[in-house]
Design a protein around this motif. Structure first.
Motif, PDB file in Angstrom:
ATOM      1  N   ASP A  70      27.435 -47.677  20.258  1.00  0.00           N
ATOM      2  CA  ASP A  70      27.454 -46.522  19.349  1.00  0.00           C
ATOM      3  C   ASP A  70      26.495 -45.434  19.824  1.00  0.00           C
ATOM      4  OD1 ASP A  70      29.347 -47.713  17.708  1.00  0.00           O
ATOM      5  OD2 ASP A  70      27.872 -48.414  16.232  1.00  0.00           O
ATOM      6  N   LEU A  71      25.318 -45.830  20.284  1.00  0.00           N
ATOM      7  CA  LEU A  71      24.356 -44.866  20.810  1.00  0.00           C
ATOM      8  C   LEU A  71      24.895 -44.183  22.058  1.00  0.00           C
ATOM      9  CD1 LEU A  71      21.055 -46.881  20.318  1.00  0.00           C
ATOM     10  CD2 LEU A  71      21.675 -44.755  19.151  1.00  0.00           C
ATOM     11  N   PHE A  72      25.577 -44.963  22.915  1.00  0.00           N
ATOM     12  CA  PHE A  72      26.178 -44.379  24.111  1.00  0.00           C
ATOM     13  C   PHE A  72      27.221 -43.332  23.740  1.00  0.00           C
ATOM     14  CE2 PHE A  72      25.490 -48.357  27.015  1.00  0.00           C
ATOM     15  CZ  PHE A  72      24.123 -48.184  26.928  1.00  0.00           C
ATOM     16  N   VAL A  73      28.061 -43.639  22.755  1.00  0.00           N
ATOM     17  CA  VAL A  73      29.090 -42.682  22.322  1.00  0.00           C
ATOM     18  C   VAL A  73      28.421 -41.418  21.785  1.00  0.00           C
ATOM     19  CG1 VAL A  73      30.905 -42.234  20.620  1.00  0.00           C
ATOM     20  CG2 VAL A  73      30.912 -44.367  21.903  1.00  0.00           C
ATOM     21  N   MET A  74      27.367 -41.583  20.984  1.00  0.00           N
ATOM     22  CA  MET A  74      26.684 -40.409  20.436  1.00  0.00           C
ATOM     23  C   MET A  74      26.053 -39.563  21.536  1.00  0.00           C
ATOM     24  SD  MET A  74      24.995 -41.501  16.838  1.00  0.00           S
ATOM     25  CE  MET A  74      24.640 -43.216  17.141  1.00  0.00           C
ATOM     26  N   TRP A  75      25.502 -40.231  22.549  1.00  0.00           N
ATOM     27  CA  TRP A  75      24.894 -39.512  23.673  1.00  0.00           C
ATOM     28  C   TRP A  75      25.950 -38.670  24.393  1.00  0.00           C
ATOM     29  CZ3 TRP A  75      20.483 -38.189  26.053  1.00  0.00           C
ATOM     30  CH2 TRP A  75      20.543 -37.784  27.380  1.00  0.00           C
ATOM     31  N   PHE A  76      27.072 -39.283  24.725  1.00  0.00           N
ATOM     32  CA  PHE A  76      28.099 -38.556  25.465  1.00  0.00           C
ATOM     33  C   PHE A  76      28.823 -37.545  24.571  1.00  0.00           C
ATOM     34  CE2 PHE A  76      27.407 -42.011  28.454  1.00  0.00           C
ATOM     35  CZ  PHE A  76      27.183 -41.252  29.586  1.00  0.00           C
ATOM     36  N   ARG A  77      28.831 -37.767  23.279  1.00  0.00           N
ATOM     37  CA  ARG A  77      29.336 -36.763  22.339  1.00  0.00           C
ATOM     38  C   ARG A  77      28.438 -35.541  22.399  1.00  0.00           C
ATOM     39  NH1 ARG A  77      26.646 -34.636  18.316  1.00  0.00           N
ATOM     40  NH2 ARG A  77      27.770 -33.716  16.647  1.00  0.00           N
ATOM     41  N   ASP A  78      27.117 -35.762  22.432  1.00  0.00           N
ATOM     42  CA  ASP A  78      26.180 -34.649  22.556  1.00  0.00           C
ATOM     43  C   ASP A  78      26.387 -33.898  23.863  1.00  0.00           C
ATOM     44  OD1 ASP A  78      25.023 -35.116  20.107  1.00  0.00           O
ATOM     45  OD2 ASP A  78      23.048 -35.672  20.906  1.00  0.00           O
ATOM     46  N   VAL A  79      26.573 -34.632  24.950  1.00  0.00           N
ATOM     47  CA  VAL A  79      26.802 -33.995  26.251  1.00  0.00           C
ATOM     48  C   VAL A  79      28.067 -33.142  26.198  1.00  0.00           C
ATOM     49  CG1 VAL A  79      27.287 -34.398  28.700  1.00  0.00           C
ATOM     50  CG2 VAL A  79      25.565 -35.799  27.527  1.00  0.00           C
ATOM     51  N   LEU A  80      29.133 -33.712  25.652  1.00  0.00           N
ATOM     52  CA  LEU A  80      30.402 -32.987  25.547  1.00  0.00           C
ATOM     53  C   LEU A  80      30.264 -31.767  24.640  1.00  0.00           C
ATOM     54  CD1 LEU A  80      33.385 -32.960  26.342  1.00  0.00           C
ATOM     55  CD2 LEU A  80      33.833 -34.458  24.396  1.00  0.00           C
ATOM     56  N   LEU A  81      29.610 -31.932  23.514  1.00  0.00           N
ATOM     57  CA  LEU A  81      29.408 -30.822  22.578  1.00  0.00           C
ATOM     58  C   LEU A  81      28.585 -29.715  23.220  1.00  0.00           C
ATOM     59  CD1 LEU A  81      29.888 -29.847  19.654  1.00  0.00           C
ATOM     60  CD2 LEU A  81      27.746 -30.962  19.045  1.00  0.00           C
ATOM     61  N   PHE A  82      27.530 -30.094  23.930  1.00  0.00           N
ATOM     62  CA  PHE A  82      26.704 -29.082  24.592  1.00  0.00           C
ATOM     63  C   PHE A  82      27.481 -28.388  25.700  1.00  0.00           C
ATOM     64  CE2 PHE A  82      23.815 -27.562  27.828  1.00  0.00           C
ATOM     65  CZ  PHE A  82      23.008 -26.729  27.072  1.00  0.00           C
ATOM     66  N   LYS A  83      28.248 -29.140  26.457  1.00  0.00           N
ATOM     67  CA  LYS A  83      29.041 -28.552  27.540  1.00  0.00           C
ATOM     68  C   LYS A  83      30.032 -27.529  26.986  1.00  0.00           C
ATOM     69  CE  LYS A  83      31.701 -29.857  31.610  1.00  0.00           C
ATOM     70  NZ  LYS A  83      30.748 -29.377  32.607  1.00  0.00           N
ATOM     71  N   ALA A  84      30.608 -27.827  25.843  1.00  0.00           N
ATOM     72  CA  ALA A  84      31.610 -26.943  25.254  1.00  0.00           C
ATOM     73  C   ALA A  84      30.992 -25.728  24.561  1.00  0.00           C
ATOM     74  CB  ALA A  84      32.470 -27.715  24.261  1.00  0.00           C
ATOM     75  N   THR A  85      29.840 -25.890  23.922  1.00  0.00           N
ATOM     76  CA  THR A  85      29.298 -24.806  23.087  1.00  0.00           C
ATOM     77  C   THR A  85      28.008 -24.185  23.614  1.00  0.00           C
ATOM     78  OG1 THR A  85      27.965 -26.291  21.715  1.00  0.00           O
ATOM     79  CG2 THR A  85      30.264 -25.890  21.024  1.00  0.00           C
ATOM     80  N   ARG A  86      27.254 -24.909  24.435  1.00  0.00           N
ATOM     81  CA  ARG A  86      25.932 -24.485  24.907  1.00  0.00           C
ATOM     82  C   ARG A  86      24.942 -24.282  23.755  1.00  0.00           C
ATOM     83  NH1 ARG A  86      25.497 -26.163  29.833  1.00  0.00           N
ATOM     84  NH2 ARG A  86      27.112 -25.378  31.194  1.00  0.00           N
ATOM     85  N   GLU A  87      25.171 -24.963  22.641  1.00  0.00           N
ATOM     86  CA  GLU A  87      24.271 -24.885  21.492  1.00  0.00           C
ATOM     87  C   GLU A  87      23.661 -26.261  21.241  1.00  0.00           C
ATOM     88  OE1 GLU A  87      26.405 -23.406  18.119  1.00  0.00           O
ATOM     89  OE2 GLU A  87      27.002 -21.572  19.157  1.00  0.00           O
ATOM     90  N   ILE A  88      22.427 -26.270  20.754  1.00  0.00           N
ATOM     91  CA  ILE A  88      21.758 -27.544  20.488  1.00  0.00           C
ATOM     92  C   ILE A  88      21.697 -27.870  18.998  1.00  0.00           C
ATOM     93  CG2 ILE A  88      20.381 -27.415  22.585  1.00  0.00           C
ATOM     94  CD1 ILE A  88      17.983 -26.680  20.799  1.00  0.00           C
ATOM     95  N   ASP A  89      22.191 -26.972  18.173  1.00  0.00           N
ATOM     96  CA  ASP A  89      22.057 -27.139  16.724  1.00  0.00           C
ATOM     97  C   ASP A  89      22.655 -28.434  16.189  1.00  0.00           C
ATOM     98  OD1 ASP A  89      20.765 -24.723  16.627  1.00  0.00           O
ATOM     99  OD2 ASP A  89      22.585 -23.593  16.146  1.00  0.00           O
ATOM    100  N   ASN A  90      23.798 -28.846  16.695  1.00  0.00           N
ATOM    101  CA  ASN A  90      24.494 -30.017  16.155  1.00  0.00           C
ATOM    102  C   ASN A  90      24.293 -31.283  16.975  1.00  0.00           C
ATOM    103  OD1 ASN A  90      25.647 -28.606  13.957  1.00  0.00           O
ATOM    104  ND2 ASN A  90      27.148 -27.709  15.354  1.00  0.00           N
TER     105      ASN A  90
END
Length: 146
Positions: A70-90
């Motif tokens: 679950d932690l791994f999924v959250m980590w790569f979700r963060d990477v994907l989210l940052f790659k797509a938006t370049r925002e750290i808010d979420n």
């Protein structure tokens, strides 16, 4: 560092609706988060023998493997989210933004998708009683390749 871990735990607690029961369990979860992040941060540069050692360390905590996944999924979700938006808010792992940025630069959208799929596949394999070490080796090789 402790404040960062607390903020991660608070985010996880809000997202999952869980309530952490004791400081002992919270400390154990802190260690687990730290260990998972260390593995993820180094996964790109790890040699095969280092991956095997990380897997051996995780195999001693088989009862917690689904938490790690679950932690791994959250980590790569963060990477994907940052790659797509370049925002750290979420991001869940805001304090790890440098590593998130670095991983986002190295991995393609398709690569991140393959990694997240591989994590879910590993979870399904473990539930089906496939060999733990083999399942985790395949997962880490996928993470490393993408």
């Amino acid at each position: 560092m402790m404040q960062d871990k607390k903020s991660i735990l608070e985010t996880l607690q809000q997202a999952s609706g869980c309530v952490f029961l004791s400081d002992v369990k919270m400390q154990a979860y802190h260690r687990q988060i730290y260990h998972a992040l260390q593995i993820l941060k180094a996964s790109q540069e790890m040699q095969i023998h280092e991956l095997v050692e990380a897997i051996k360390g995780m195999s001693q905590e088989k009862q917690n493997i689904y938490d790690y996944l679950d932690l791994f999924v959250m980590w790569f979700r963060d990477v994907l989210l940052f790659k797509a938006t370049r925002e750290i808010d979420n991001l869940v792992f805001k304090q790890e933004i440098n590593y998130v940025k670095e991983r986002a630069q190295k991995s393609s959208y398709e690569g991140l998708e393959r990694i997240i799929e591989a994590i879910h596949t590993a979870e399904n394999r473990l539930r089906a009683n496939v060999n733990f070490d083999t399942t985790m080796e395949l997962l880490f090789l996928t993470i490393r390749e993408n």
